[in-house]
Design an enzyme around this catalytic site. Structure first.
Site, PDB file in Angstrom:
ATOM      1  N   HIS A  63       0.847  -1.210   0.000  1.00 51.16           N
ATOM      2  CA  HIS A  63       0.000   0.000   0.000  1.00 51.16           C
ATOM      3  C   HIS A  63       0.874   1.248   0.000  1.00 51.16           C
ATOM      4  O   HIS A  63       1.542   1.556   0.983  1.00 51.16           O
ATOM      5  CB  HIS A  63      -0.903   0.004   1.245  1.00 51.16           C
ATOM      6  N   HIS A  65       1.459   5.488  -1.919  1.00 54.10           N
ATOM      7  CA  HIS A  65       0.948   6.617  -2.723  1.00 54.10           C
ATOM      8  C   HIS A  65       2.129   7.242  -3.454  1.00 54.10           C
ATOM      9  O   HIS A  65       2.808   8.125  -2.938  1.00 54.10           O
ATOM     10  CB  HIS A  65       0.251   7.649  -1.834  1.00 54.10           C
ATOM     11  N   GLN A 158      -9.637   9.858  -4.345  1.00 58.60           N
ATOM     12  CA  GLN A 158      -9.261  10.462  -3.050  1.00 58.60           C
ATOM     13  C   GLN A 158     -10.363  11.346  -2.448  1.00 58.60           C
ATOM     14  O   GLN A 158     -10.571  11.356  -1.244  1.00 58.60           O
ATOM     15  CB  GLN A 158      -7.986  11.300  -3.245  1.00 58.60           C
ATOM     16  N   HIS A 216      -9.289   2.005   0.459  1.00 59.10           N
ATOM     17  CA  HIS A 216      -9.108   2.629   1.759  1.00 59.10           C
ATOM     18  C   HIS A 216     -10.447   2.463   2.471  1.00 59.10           C
ATOM     19  O   HIS A 216     -11.485   2.877   1.944  1.00 59.10           O
ATOM     20  CB  HIS A 216      -8.812   4.110   1.596  1.00 59.10           C
ATOM     21  N   GLU A 219     -10.881   4.269   7.462  1.00 55.25           N
ATOM     22  CA  GLU A 219      -9.643   4.875   7.976  1.00 55.25           C
ATOM     23  C   GLU A 219     -10.033   6.039   8.878  1.00 55.25           C
ATOM     24  O   GLU A 219      -9.951   7.210   8.507  1.00 55.25           O
ATOM     25  CB  GLU A 219      -8.730   5.349   6.842  1.00 55.25           C
ATOM     26  N   ASP A 315       2.621   3.224   2.836  1.00 58.19           N
ATOM     27  CA  ASP A 315       1.575   4.230   2.635  1.00 58.19           C
ATOM     28  C   ASP A 315       2.144   5.552   2.108  1.00 58.19           C
ATOM     29  O   ASP A 315       1.777   5.988   1.029  1.00 58.19           O
ATOM     30  CB  ASP A 315       0.774   4.459   3.935  1.00 58.19           C
TER      31      ASP A 315
HETATM   32 FE   FE2 Z   1      -3.310   5.143   1.744  1.00 53.71          FE
END
Ligand code: FE2
Length: 433
Positions: A63, A65, A158, A216, A219, A315
Site C-alpha cells: 500500500h 501513494h 481520493q 481505503h 480509515e 503508505d
Molecule cells: Fe493510503
C-alpha cells in the site's frame, strides 16, 4: 529501458529464511534454477558470496501513494498532522502538479526502493483530477521501472467516488488507460449510506471488468464505521474472494469487541486481504483523543488468527500525510511489531511475512519466493534471521532483480577506540530461541 541479459548468478553460503545455513542458489534466465547445499559453478557465472547472511525474497509494499511521494513542503507542511489536513493540503497541491514533476519524484523513490530491496509496490493514484496527470505519469513510470521493479496501480478516488463530481467517469478513464486495480474511500463519502453505495458500485465495476479491488476502508477512529462489513458482503455476493483488499481498517481498533468478533470471521469467509499501515496509522489516528490516546492500527494478530491474510504497507513517504520514511519496509515491520505488541518469536516472523510473502499475496504476484522456478528476485540482508533483519533494519548487502545484481550496500559496522575492547563492532548477535 531494459536491463542487459545477466550472466548466470550463483549465490554461495546463504542462510535461508527457514534457517537453513550454507545454501547455494543458482539464477539464470531470470528464474531460480536450483537451491541446494552444493551446486556446480556454471561457465561464465557471477558468484555472489553471501558470507552466511540471510537471503530473503524481496520486500513488497502492499500500500503506497506514489503520486504524492517526496512532495513534502509543497506548498506547505501539514501543521495539524491530521489525515483531513493532509487531504486538504493534497487538494492545494494538485493544481500545481505537472506530469514531469510527478514522474521525477516517483522515479527517485523507485531508486530508493530498489536500493532497499523493495521490488514490488502497489500504489494508489488519485483519479479525481480530470486531467489524470498522476495516472499518466505513473503509467509511464510503471513502464520505465518494469525491467527491475513491479509497480501496480490502483485507481483511487481520493475526494470520494460520489462526493467528488466526475470521479466515476475519471476512474473509468483511468482503468481504460491501464490502471490495474479498482480503489475507493467509502468513509470519506458524505454519509454512511453513500459510503456503502460507493462500495457496491466499485465492486460491481471490478467484477464486470475482472479486476481486483483495494479500498481505503474505515480509515478513522469511528467505532461505528462499518464499510469493511459491506466490502466483505459484496466480495462474497459477487464471487470476488481472494481479489479484494481492505486497506487501513483503523476503525477496527476502536470497535466494540463483540462486533469485532463477529466481523473478523466474515472477512476470512470473504477471502479479504487486509493491509495495515503502521507508520501512518500510529501518527494519524487518535489525533482527536486526549488521554488515553488510541494507537489506531487495525487488529493485526487477531485477524491473522482468524485466517485473514494481513500485509503491511508504507503508505506515504515525505508527503502531505507523513514527513518521514525512506522506502525501508523493515522500518514498517518494526513499527507494526511494536504497535501490535507482536513481540513473540512467532509475532516477529509474522511481521516479516507482512512485508514479504503476505504482501506478495495481496498484489497477486506470480513466481514470488525462493523456490525453483520463482523469479530471480531476492536480497541479501546483513542479518542471520528475519527476526534480526527487523530488529536491525538490516543493511541490504546485495539486491538482485531478474537475476542481475541491481544494488549493493556496505555492511553496517562501527570502529571503537576503547581500551581492551574490540576495534570493530557490528550489531548482529546470535541469540538463543
Ligand atoms: Fe493510503
Amino acid at each position: 529501458m531494459s536491463l542487459p541479459t545477466p550472466a548466470p548468478l550463483l549465490v554461495r553460503n546463504a542462510t535461508l529464511p527457514d534457517g537453513r545455513p550454507g545454501m547455494q542458489l543458482l539464477a539464470e534466465g531470470g528464474l531460480i534454477q536450483a537451491v541446494a547445499p552444493q551446486l556446480p559453478v556454471p561457465p561464465g557465472a557471477v558468484v555472489l558470496d553471501a558470507q552466511g547472511w540471510l537471503l530473503s525474497p524481496p520486500f513488497v509494499d502492499a500500500h503506497f501513494h506514489m503520486d504524492s511521494v517526496l512532495s513534502h513542503g509543497l506548498p506547505r507542511v501539514n501543521a495539524s498532522g491530521t489525515l483531513l489536513e493532509g487531504i486538504a493540503l493534497w487538494g492545494e497541491l494538485k493544481p500545481m502538479l505537472t506530469e514531469d514533476a510527478i514522474a521525477e519524484r516517483a522515479l527517485a523513490y523507485c531508486d530508493w526502493a530498489v536500493a532497499r530491496g523493495l521490488l514490488a509496490i502497489r500504489s494508489h493514484v488519485d483519479i479525481c483530477d480530470p486531467r489524470l496527470l498522476a495516472v499518466r505519469a505513473l503509467l509511464d513510470v510503471k513502464r520505465r521501472v518494469a525491467p527491475y521493479l513491479q509497480l501496480q496501480l490502483v485507481a483511487f478516488p481520493q475526494d470520494g467516488l460520489l462526493r467528488s463530481p466526475g470521479a466515476l467517469a475519471n476512474l473509468l478513464r483511468a482503468l481504460d488507460l491501464g490502471v490495474d486495480v479498482v480503489g475507493g474511500i467509502p468513509h470519506f463519502e458524505r454519509t454512511m449510506a453513500e459510503g456503502a453505495e460507493s462500495v457496491r458500485v466499485l465492486c460491481e465495476l471490478a467484477a464486470a471488468r475482472g479486476l481486483p479491488v483495494d479500498m481505503h476502508c474505515d480509515e478513522s477512529d469511528d467505532p461505528l464505521s462499518r464499510h469493511v462489513e459491506t466490502l466483505a458482503f459484496h466480495t462474497q455476493r459477487l464471487g470476488l474472494q481472494g481479489r479484494v483488499t481492505g486497506s487501513h481498517l483503523t476503525s477496527m481498533h476502536s470497535m466494540d469487541n463483540y462486533y469485532a468478533s463477529k466481523l473478523m470471521p466474515l472477512l476470512a469467509e470473504a477471502g479479504l486481504h487486509v493491509v495495515a499501515n503502521p507508520l501512518i496509522n500510529i501518527t494519524l489516528q487518535g489525533r482527536h483523543d486526549t488521554y488515553p490516546r488510541r494507537r489506531g492500527m487495525t487488529r493485526v494478530p487477531e485477524l491473522l488468527a482468524a485466517g485473514v491474510n494481513v500485509a503491511f504497507g508504507h503508505d506515504c513517504v515525505l508527503d502531505p500525510w507523513y514527513s518521514f520514511g525512506s522506502a525501508c519496509m523493515l522500518e514498517v515491520a518494526a513499527m507494526g511489531l511494536h504497535v501490535a505488541q507482536m513481540t513473540s518469536s512467532r509475532g516477529q516472523r509474522q511481521c516479516f511475512d507482512a512485508i514479504t510473502v503476505n504482501a506478495a499475496r495481496v498484489l497477486g504476484l506470480q513466481g514470488y519466493g525462493l523456490d525453483v522456478g520463482c523469479r530471480a528476485d531476492f536480497v541479501v540482508l546483513q542479518a542471520r534471521s528475519p527476526e534480526e533483519a527487523v530488529r536491525l533494519r538490516a543493511q541490504r548487502l546485495a539486491v538482485v532483480s531478474g537475476g542481475a545484481v541491481v544494488a549493493r550496500m556496505a555492511p553496517a559496522t562501527a570502529e571503537l577506540t576503547l581500551p581492551g575492547r574490540p576495534a570493530h563492532v557490528d550489531f548482529t548477535r546470535q541469540v538463543a530461541g
